[in-house]
Design a protein around this motif. Structure first.
Motif: not given
Length: 98
Positions: A35-36, A38-42, A72-74, A97-98
Protein backbone atom coordinates in the motif's frame (compact mmCIF):
# COMPACT_ATOMS: atom_id res chain seq x y z
CA UNK A 1 23.03 -26.84 12.81
CA UNK A 2 20.35 -24.19 13.36
CA UNK A 3 18.76 -22.60 10.35
CA UNK A 4 17.57 -19.00 10.36
CA UNK A 5 13.97 -18.57 9.23
CA UNK A 6 12.19 -15.28 8.54
CA UNK A 7 9.57 -14.16 11.00
CA UNK A 8 5.96 -14.52 9.89
CA UNK A 9 5.64 -10.76 9.34
CA UNK A 10 8.65 -10.79 7.00
CA UNK A 11 7.32 -13.63 4.87
CA UNK A 12 3.93 -11.94 4.42
CA UNK A 13 5.32 -8.51 3.59
CA UNK A 14 5.09 -7.48 -0.07
CA UNK A 15 8.33 -7.84 -1.98
CA UNK A 16 10.18 -4.72 -3.02
CA UNK A 17 10.05 -4.26 -6.79
CA UNK A 18 11.29 -0.66 -6.79
CA UNK A 19 12.88 0.26 -10.08
CA UNK A 20 12.09 0.33 -13.78
CA UNK A 21 10.03 -2.27 -15.64
CA UNK A 22 8.75 -2.75 -19.19
CA UNK A 23 5.93 -4.79 -20.72
CA UNK A 24 5.20 -5.28 -24.41
CA UNK A 25 1.61 -5.51 -25.63
CA UNK A 26 0.23 -8.89 -24.55
CA UNK A 27 2.74 -9.43 -21.74
CA UNK A 28 1.56 -9.67 -18.11
CA UNK A 29 3.18 -9.69 -14.73
CA UNK A 30 1.79 -10.41 -11.29
CA UNK A 31 3.37 -8.34 -8.50
CA UNK A 32 2.76 -8.20 -4.77
CA UNK A 33 2.78 -4.48 -4.03
CA UNK A 34 2.66 -2.61 -0.73
CA UNK A 35 0.00 0.00 0.00
CA UNK A 36 1.29 3.45 -0.88
CA UNK A 37 3.64 2.29 -3.64
CA UNK A 38 3.55 4.73 -6.58
CA UNK A 39 3.48 3.34 -10.11
CA UNK A 40 4.44 5.93 -12.73
CA UNK A 41 3.95 5.08 -16.40
CA UNK A 42 6.75 6.70 -18.42
CA UNK A 43 5.69 5.39 -21.83
CA UNK A 44 3.20 3.16 -23.58
CA UNK A 45 -0.01 1.92 -21.99
CA UNK A 46 -0.83 -0.67 -19.32
CA UNK A 47 -3.85 -1.94 -17.44
CA UNK A 48 -3.90 -2.85 -13.74
CA UNK A 49 -6.36 -5.06 -11.89
CA UNK A 50 -6.69 -7.16 -8.77
CA UNK A 51 -5.08 -10.57 -9.03
CA UNK A 52 -7.44 -13.30 -10.29
CA UNK A 53 -7.79 -14.84 -6.81
CA UNK A 54 -9.57 -11.67 -5.69
CA UNK A 55 -12.12 -11.66 -8.51
CA UNK A 56 -14.64 -13.51 -6.35
CA UNK A 57 -15.32 -10.15 -4.65
CA UNK A 58 -16.34 -8.54 -7.95
CA UNK A 59 -19.23 -9.09 -10.32
CA UNK A 60 -17.03 -8.14 -13.25
CA UNK A 61 -13.35 -7.27 -12.92
CA UNK A 62 -12.67 -3.74 -14.17
CA UNK A 63 -9.04 -3.14 -15.09
CA UNK A 64 -7.76 0.40 -14.72
CA UNK A 65 -6.00 1.75 -17.79
CA UNK A 66 -2.95 4.02 -17.53
CA UNK A 67 -1.36 5.98 -20.37
CA UNK A 68 2.10 7.56 -20.60
CA UNK A 69 2.65 10.24 -17.95
CA UNK A 70 -0.03 8.97 -15.55
CA UNK A 71 0.58 7.68 -12.02
CA UNK A 72 -1.32 5.38 -9.66
CA UNK A 73 -0.96 4.84 -5.92
CA UNK A 74 -1.55 1.26 -4.70
CA UNK A 75 -4.66 1.45 -2.45
CA UNK A 76 -3.95 -1.74 -0.46
CA UNK A 77 -1.20 -4.31 -0.11
CA UNK A 78 -1.73 -7.41 -2.20
CA UNK A 79 -1.26 -9.04 -5.57
CA UNK A 80 -1.84 -6.93 -8.69
CA UNK A 81 -1.84 -8.00 -12.34
CA UNK A 82 -0.24 -5.55 -14.78
CA UNK A 83 -0.79 -6.06 -18.52
CA UNK A 84 1.01 -4.39 -21.42
CA UNK A 85 -1.41 -2.88 -23.96
CA UNK A 86 -0.97 -1.92 -27.60
CA UNK A 87 0.33 1.62 -27.93
CA UNK A 88 2.03 3.92 -30.43
CA UNK A 89 4.81 4.34 -27.86
CA UNK A 90 5.63 0.61 -27.94
CA UNK A 91 6.60 -0.83 -24.56
CA UNK A 92 4.70 0.06 -21.41
CA UNK A 93 7.61 1.44 -19.36
CA UNK A 94 6.85 2.00 -15.69
CA UNK A 95 8.62 2.56 -12.42
CA UNK A 96 7.62 1.61 -8.88
CA UNK A 97 8.66 3.69 -5.89
CA UNK A 98 7.80 3.16 -2.24
Amino acid sequence: MARATPSSSESLAPASFDGDHALAAGQSTLLRLARGTVLHLRGGEISIEDAPTLWADHCWPQPMRLRAGESWVVPRSGWWRIDGRPSRDGLGRFSLRR
